[in-house]
Design a protein around this motif. Structure first.
Motif, mmCIF file in Angstrom:
data_model
loop_
_atom_site.group_PDB
_atom_site.id
_atom_site.type_symbol
_atom_site.label_atom_id
_atom_site.label_comp_id
_atom_site.label_asym_id
_atom_site.label_seq_id
_atom_site.Cartn_x
_atom_site.Cartn_y
_atom_site.Cartn_z
ATOM 1 N N ALA A 67 43.592 44.558 44.178
ATOM 2 C CA ALA A 67 42.185 44.287 44.182
ATOM 3 C C ALA A 67 41.220 44.734 44.852
ATOM 4 C CB ALA A 67 41.962 42.765 43.755
ATOM 5 N N ASP A 68 41.214 44.594 46.273
ATOM 6 C CA ASP A 68 40.555 44.921 47.263
ATOM 7 C C ASP A 68 40.503 46.457 47.650
ATOM 8 O OD1 ASP A 68 39.597 42.426 47.688
ATOM 9 O OD2 ASP A 68 40.771 42.037 49.418
ATOM 10 N N SER A 69 41.857 47.200 47.197
ATOM 11 C CA SER A 69 41.719 48.536 47.301
ATOM 12 C C SER A 69 40.913 49.378 46.193
ATOM 13 C CB SER A 69 43.366 48.799 47.205
ATOM 14 O OG SER A 69 44.034 48.645 48.219
ATOM 15 N N ILE A 70 40.812 48.543 45.165
ATOM 16 C CA ILE A 70 40.202 49.125 43.854
ATOM 17 C C ILE A 70 38.517 48.910 44.088
ATOM 18 C CG2 ILE A 70 39.627 48.875 41.616
ATOM 19 C CD1 ILE A 70 42.746 48.415 41.059
ATOM 20 N N LEU A 71 38.504 47.954 44.717
ATOM 21 C CA LEU A 71 36.930 47.597 44.867
ATOM 22 C C LEU A 71 36.527 48.531 46.031
ATOM 23 C CD1 LEU A 71 37.192 43.758 45.306
ATOM 24 C CD2 LEU A 71 35.843 45.070 43.547
ATOM 25 N N LEU A 72 37.143 48.745 47.113
ATOM 26 C CA LEU A 72 36.652 49.612 48.172
ATOM 27 C C LEU A 72 36.792 51.077 47.798
ATOM 28 C CD1 LEU A 72 35.782 50.153 51.115
ATOM 29 C CD2 LEU A 72 38.108 49.939 51.843
ATOM 30 N N ARG A 82 35.700 41.303 41.755
ATOM 31 C CA ARG A 82 36.791 40.852 42.396
ATOM 32 C C ARG A 82 37.592 39.781 41.558
ATOM 33 N NH1 ARG A 82 38.761 37.991 47.437
ATOM 34 N NH2 ARG A 82 40.019 39.613 48.429
ATOM 35 N N HIS A 83 36.796 38.728 41.132
ATOM 36 C CA HIS A 83 37.381 37.751 40.503
ATOM 37 C C HIS A 83 38.061 38.150 39.179
ATOM 38 C CE1 HIS A 83 37.385 34.520 37.331
ATOM 39 N NE2 HIS A 83 37.590 33.514 38.297
ATOM 40 N N ASP A 84 37.492 39.107 38.533
ATOM 41 C CA ASP A 84 38.066 39.645 37.388
ATOM 42 C C ASP A 84 39.611 40.342 37.428
ATOM 43 O OD1 ASP A 84 36.139 39.222 35.137
ATOM 44 O OD2 ASP A 84 36.441 41.288 34.374
ATOM 45 N N LEU A 85 39.243 41.337 38.807
ATOM 46 C CA LEU A 85 40.506 41.960 38.775
ATOM 47 C C LEU A 85 41.845 41.018 39.223
ATOM 48 C CD1 LEU A 85 38.884 44.865 41.155
ATOM 49 C CD2 LEU A 85 40.473 45.264 39.002
ATOM 50 N N LEU A 86 41.303 40.098 40.052
ATOM 51 C CA LEU A 86 42.417 39.059 40.468
ATOM 52 C C LEU A 86 42.941 38.272 39.132
ATOM 53 C CD1 LEU A 86 40.841 37.750 43.510
ATOM 54 C CD2 LEU A 86 42.948 39.093 43.493
ATOM 55 N N GLY A 87 42.385 38.234 38.239
ATOM 56 C CA GLY A 87 43.022 37.844 36.953
ATOM 57 C C GLY A 87 43.736 38.421 35.994
ATOM 58 N N VAL A 88 43.675 39.867 36.442
ATOM 59 C CA VAL A 88 44.615 40.773 35.922
ATOM 60 C C VAL A 88 46.135 40.838 36.217
ATOM 61 C CG1 VAL A 88 45.183 43.311 35.302
ATOM 62 C CG2 VAL A 88 42.497 42.563 35.480
ATOM 63 N N TYR A 89 46.955 40.490 35.213
ATOM 64 C CA TYR A 89 48.405 40.590 35.758
ATOM 65 C C TYR A 89 48.776 41.845 36.515
ATOM 66 C CZ TYR A 89 53.503 40.898 35.345
ATOM 67 O OH TYR A 89 54.940 41.144 35.440
ATOM 68 N N GLY A 90 49.475 41.588 37.701
ATOM 69 C CA GLY A 90 49.966 42.632 38.776
ATOM 70 C C GLY A 90 48.829 43.012 39.639
ATOM 71 N N VAL A 91 47.764 42.403 39.578
ATOM 72 C CA VAL A 91 46.605 42.659 40.383
ATOM 73 C C VAL A 91 46.263 41.734 41.542
ATOM 74 C CG1 VAL A 91 44.308 43.246 41.004
ATOM 75 C CG2 VAL A 91 45.366 44.188 39.058
ATOM 76 N N GLY A 92 46.995 41.736 42.774
ATOM 77 C CA GLY A 92 46.710 40.843 43.699
ATOM 78 C C GLY A 92 45.692 40.984 44.806
ATOM 79 N N PHE A 105 40.355 47.223 31.838
ATOM 80 C CA PHE A 105 39.436 48.216 31.710
ATOM 81 C C PHE A 105 38.947 48.789 30.573
ATOM 82 C CE2 PHE A 105 38.243 52.974 32.465
ATOM 83 C CZ PHE A 105 37.519 52.811 33.584
ATOM 84 N N VAL A 106 39.542 48.927 29.631
ATOM 85 C CA VAL A 106 38.828 49.487 27.957
ATOM 86 C C VAL A 106 38.211 48.193 27.564
ATOM 87 C CG1 VAL A 106 39.879 49.815 25.883
ATOM 88 C CG2 VAL A 106 40.818 50.901 27.751
ATOM 89 N N ASP A 107 38.872 46.960 27.664
ATOM 90 C CA ASP A 107 38.001 45.722 27.380
ATOM 91 C C ASP A 107 36.629 45.526 27.897
ATOM 92 O OD1 ASP A 107 40.131 45.498 25.406
ATOM 93 O OD2 ASP A 107 41.014 43.623 26.506
ATOM 94 N N ALA A 108 36.878 46.004 29.069
ATOM 95 C CA ALA A 108 35.439 45.683 30.000
ATOM 96 C C ALA A 108 34.551 46.753 29.534
ATOM 97 C CB ALA A 108 35.955 45.808 31.577
ATOM 98 N N GLY A 109 34.730 47.817 29.005
ATOM 99 C CA GLY A 109 33.779 49.065 28.691
ATOM 100 C C GLY A 109 33.830 49.984 29.797
ATOM 101 N N GLY A 110 35.001 50.140 30.465
ATOM 102 C CA GLY A 110 34.930 51.439 31.475
ATOM 103 C C GLY A 110 34.176 51.236 32.441
ATOM 104 N N PHE A 111 34.042 52.238 33.436
ATOM 105 C CA PHE A 111 33.179 52.363 34.743
ATOM 106 C C PHE A 111 31.840 52.189 34.178
ATOM 107 C CE2 PHE A 111 36.807 54.767 36.250
ATOM 108 C CZ PHE A 111 37.028 54.149 37.229
ATOM 109 N N GLY A 139 28.095 48.050 36.716
ATOM 110 C CA GLY A 139 27.063 47.405 36.638
ATOM 111 C C GLY A 139 27.100 46.060 37.304
ATOM 112 N N ARG A 140 28.333 45.648 37.555
ATOM 113 C CA ARG A 140 28.729 44.301 37.801
ATOM 114 C C ARG A 140 28.689 44.036 39.369
ATOM 115 N NH1 ARG A 140 33.408 41.896 34.823
ATOM 116 N NH2 ARG A 140 33.345 42.653 32.873
ATOM 117 N N THR A 141 28.517 42.769 39.728
ATOM 118 C CA THR A 141 28.503 42.549 41.233
ATOM 119 C C THR A 141 29.930 42.656 41.693
ATOM 120 O OG1 THR A 141 29.083 40.081 40.858
ATOM 121 C CG2 THR A 141 26.691 40.962 40.933
ATOM 122 N N THR A 142 29.983 42.707 43.023
ATOM 123 C CA THR A 142 31.361 42.672 43.853
ATOM 124 C C THR A 142 32.114 41.371 43.437
ATOM 125 O OG1 THR A 142 30.693 44.461 45.388
ATOM 126 C CG2 THR A 142 32.552 43.200 45.901
#
Length: 224
Positions: free
Chosen positions: A127-132, A113-123, A95-101, A106-109
């Motif tokens: 990922a979809d909960s966070i997106l929605l 999603r691809h980014d989140l799934l790459g984070v350790y512990g996010v399946g 989150f910090v590395d990406a520059g926060g909200f 500004g990113r596409t869904t």
DNA sequence: AACCAGGAGACAT
DNA sequence: ATGTCTCATGGT
């Protein structure tokens, strides 16, 4: 009308709007998404309360500055606290590395999603909960309740995979007001699952019985 | 007192 | 691709 749409309408009539996610800030929502993995929400509330007693304004950078040991101690009531310490830190780091909200919004869904799934512990589900709920993107969330309820209605097999079920649900919910409809359906499914529809003999007067393919029959419901 | 709760990753097959 | 094991607390 499609079955997912009928379930949404029926549950909405029965329970009313749920206005999820139950978190005061977007970032706390994300933290809750990690903490609630395979864990009762009441335990997550205890952990969040302890966390916020130490860090009133829950921010990623502040959380990262906390000694991991201390973090683990604070989130202990949510269970799997050693695992979740690493997962929370990974999420915060991303989150910090990406520059926060500011930047993430500004990113596409698809990118998110691809980014989140790459984070350790996010399946998938996290990922979809966070997106929605965190980013208000039109992505349906599939959890254990969702699969159990729709399979017990006789709509899908209990073994259906995450993606196939998500796509089937999204297709059945149409293209209008997707975010609010996905939001309510998932929240209502959780609400409903806690009340009834666990085992068939207990399901005699469930609000979904009119829709259930098994109601009135003696055929066994396949177990997940 | 076993069982479950708004899963995910490592590892073997 | 698919199956099994582990991780942990708190409420029934």
């Amino acid at each position: 009308m499609s079955l997912p749409a009928r379930v949404l309408d029926t549950l909405y009539q029965a329970y009313g709007p749920q206005h999820w996610w139950p978190a005061p800030t977007r970032f706390e929502m994300m933290v809750g998404a990690i903490l609630t993995q395979n864990t009762a929400w009441t335990n997550v509330e205890k952990a969040l309360e302890k966390l916020k007693s130490e860090i009133p304004t829950l921010e990623a950078s502040t959380l990262l500055a906390l000694p991991p040991e201390r973090l683990a101690e604070l989130i202990r009531p949510s269970g799997y606290f050693r695992l979740k310490t690493g997962r929370l830190r990974a999420l915060c780091q991303w989150f910090v590395d990406a520059g926060g909200f500011e930047c993430l919004d500004g990113r596409t869904t698809k990118e998110l999603r691809h980014d989140l799934l790459g984070v350790y512990g996010v399946g998938h589900e996290t990922a979809d909960s966070i997106l929605l709920y965190g980013f208000e993107r039109p992505v349906m969330v599939v959890d254990a309740y969702t699969r159990r309820i729709f399979s017990r209605l006789g709509a899908v097999t209990p073994e259906i995979g995450y993606e196939p079920l998500r796509e089937w649900l999204e297709a059945g919910l149409g293209t209008k007001d997707r975010v609010s409809r996905y939001n309510e359906l998932h929240a209502l499914l959780v609400r409903h699952a806690k009340i009834s529809c666990r085992v068939r003999p207990d399901c005699a007067s469930c609000v979904l019985c009119d829709i259930c393919a098994y109601s009135g029959s003696d055929e066994a419901i396949p177990e997940a």
